[in-house]
Scaffold this motif. Structure first.
Motif, PDB file in Angstrom:
ATOM      1  N   ASP A   8       0.453   6.007  -9.326  1.00 50.09           N
ATOM      2  CA  ASP A   8       1.740   5.590  -8.769  1.00 50.09           C
ATOM      3  C   ASP A   8       2.883   6.537  -9.133  1.00 50.09           C
ATOM      4  O   ASP A   8       3.941   6.103  -9.566  1.00 50.09           O
ATOM      5  CB  ASP A   8       2.035   4.140  -9.184  1.00 50.09           C
ATOM      6  N   HIS A  10       4.381   8.319  -6.840  1.00 54.70           N
ATOM      7  CA  HIS A  10       5.339   8.139  -5.732  1.00 54.70           C
ATOM      8  C   HIS A  10       6.221   9.368  -5.539  1.00 54.70           C
ATOM      9  O   HIS A  10       7.431   9.243  -5.338  1.00 54.70           O
ATOM     10  CB  HIS A  10       6.194   6.895  -5.950  1.00 54.70           C
ATOM     11  N   ASP A  32      -1.190   6.491  -4.664  1.00 53.41           N
ATOM     12  CA  ASP A  32       0.254   6.544  -4.470  1.00 53.41           C
ATOM     13  C   ASP A  32       0.793   7.830  -5.096  1.00 53.41           C
ATOM     14  O   ASP A  32       1.743   7.826  -5.875  1.00 53.41           O
ATOM     15  CB  ASP A  32       0.968   5.295  -5.011  1.00 53.41           C
ATOM     16  N   GLY A  53      -3.226   6.112  -2.035  1.00 53.07           N
ATOM     17  CA  GLY A  53      -2.745   4.748  -2.170  1.00 53.07           C
ATOM     18  C   GLY A  53      -2.027   4.332  -0.916  1.00 53.07           C
ATOM     19  O   GLY A  53      -1.974   5.080   0.070  1.00 53.07           O
ATOM     20  N   VAL A  55       1.061   4.227  -0.160  1.00 51.31           N
ATOM     21  CA  VAL A  55       2.191   5.053   0.292  1.00 51.31           C
ATOM     22  C   VAL A  55       1.749   6.422   0.799  1.00 51.31           C
ATOM     23  O   VAL A  55       2.546   7.148   1.376  1.00 51.31           O
ATOM     24  CB  VAL A  55       3.275   5.238  -0.803  1.00 51.31           C
ATOM     25  N   ASP A  56       0.497   6.762   0.605  1.00 50.80           N
ATOM     26  CA  ASP A  56      -0.022   8.076   1.014  1.00 50.80           C
ATOM     27  C   ASP A  56      -0.493   8.024   2.473  1.00 50.80           C
ATOM     28  O   ASP A  56      -1.684   8.099   2.765  1.00 50.80           O
ATOM     29  CB  ASP A  56      -1.162   8.506   0.081  1.00 50.80           C
ATOM     30  N   HIS A  81      -7.384   2.237  -5.370  1.00 47.37           N
ATOM     31  CA  HIS A  81      -5.956   2.069  -5.657  1.00 47.37           C
ATOM     32  C   HIS A  81      -5.621   0.643  -6.090  1.00 47.37           C
ATOM     33  O   HIS A  81      -5.007   0.422  -7.125  1.00 47.37           O
ATOM     34  CB  HIS A  81      -5.103   2.492  -4.463  1.00 47.37           C
ATOM     35  N   HIS A 102      -1.571   0.636  -8.334  1.00 49.23           N
ATOM     36  CA  HIS A 102      -0.910  -0.245  -7.389  1.00 49.23           C
ATOM     37  C   HIS A 102       0.066  -1.236  -8.012  1.00 49.23           C
ATOM     38  O   HIS A 102       1.191  -1.353  -7.554  1.00 49.23           O
ATOM     39  CB  HIS A 102      -1.931  -0.979  -6.512  1.00 49.23           C
TER      40      HIS A 102
END
Length: 152
Positions: A8, A10, A32, A53, A55-56, A81, A102
């Protein structure tokens, strides 16, 4: 064998995370990622196994697998994830550790002889959760630990 575990990010790879991971022999990124440059930077420290994840969803990070299995130090690691998306029986598959992310909450627990490890989040702070990375020592099995990063 010492393995670094991160999740994560991000799109944010903190210098504190890079410093903490120096000296590991392999790095697992549990999704992520947010920016493929993060994986390139981590590869300067050690080989990396990474999954995508939620967001990917675009670019090179979207090309990462949703799950992966890697053998390190004679032990099998399964990366997913969200642990809620686990699509195998880890014990039946001979997996020593399930690595997930996650939730942004670090957690180590053993179920049915399999270690479930979430290193927490090393990226942007979420709520009041700590910023963390994880480590796995492989000797006569696997042992996980979490390190809280002191960030400004």
């Amino acid at each position: 064998m010492l393995i670094g575990v991160i999740s994560d990010t991000h799109g944010l790879l903190r210098p504190e995370a890079l410093a903490a991971l120096r000296g590991v022999e392999h790095i697992l990124h549990a999704g992520d990622v947010g920016d493929v440059a993060i994986l390139d930077a981590l590869r300067k420290i050690a080989p990396v196994t990474a999954i995508r994840g939620n967001v990917d969803t675009s670019g090179a990070c979207a090309e990462l697998p949703a799950t992966d299995v890697v053998e390190l130090g004679g032990q099998l690691f399964y990366l997913v994830h969200s642990v809620h998306d686990l699509d195998i029986n880890p014990k039946a598959a001979g997996v020593a550790m399930v690595v997930s992310g996650h939730s942004h909450k670090a957690k180590v627990e053993v179920k049915d002889g399999v270690v479930y490890f979430n290193p927490g989040s090393a990226g942007p702070r979420r709520f009041s959760l700590p910023v963390t990375v994880g480590f796995v020592t492989v000797e006569d099995g696997v042992e996980a630990s979490v390190m809280e990063l002191v960030v400004g």
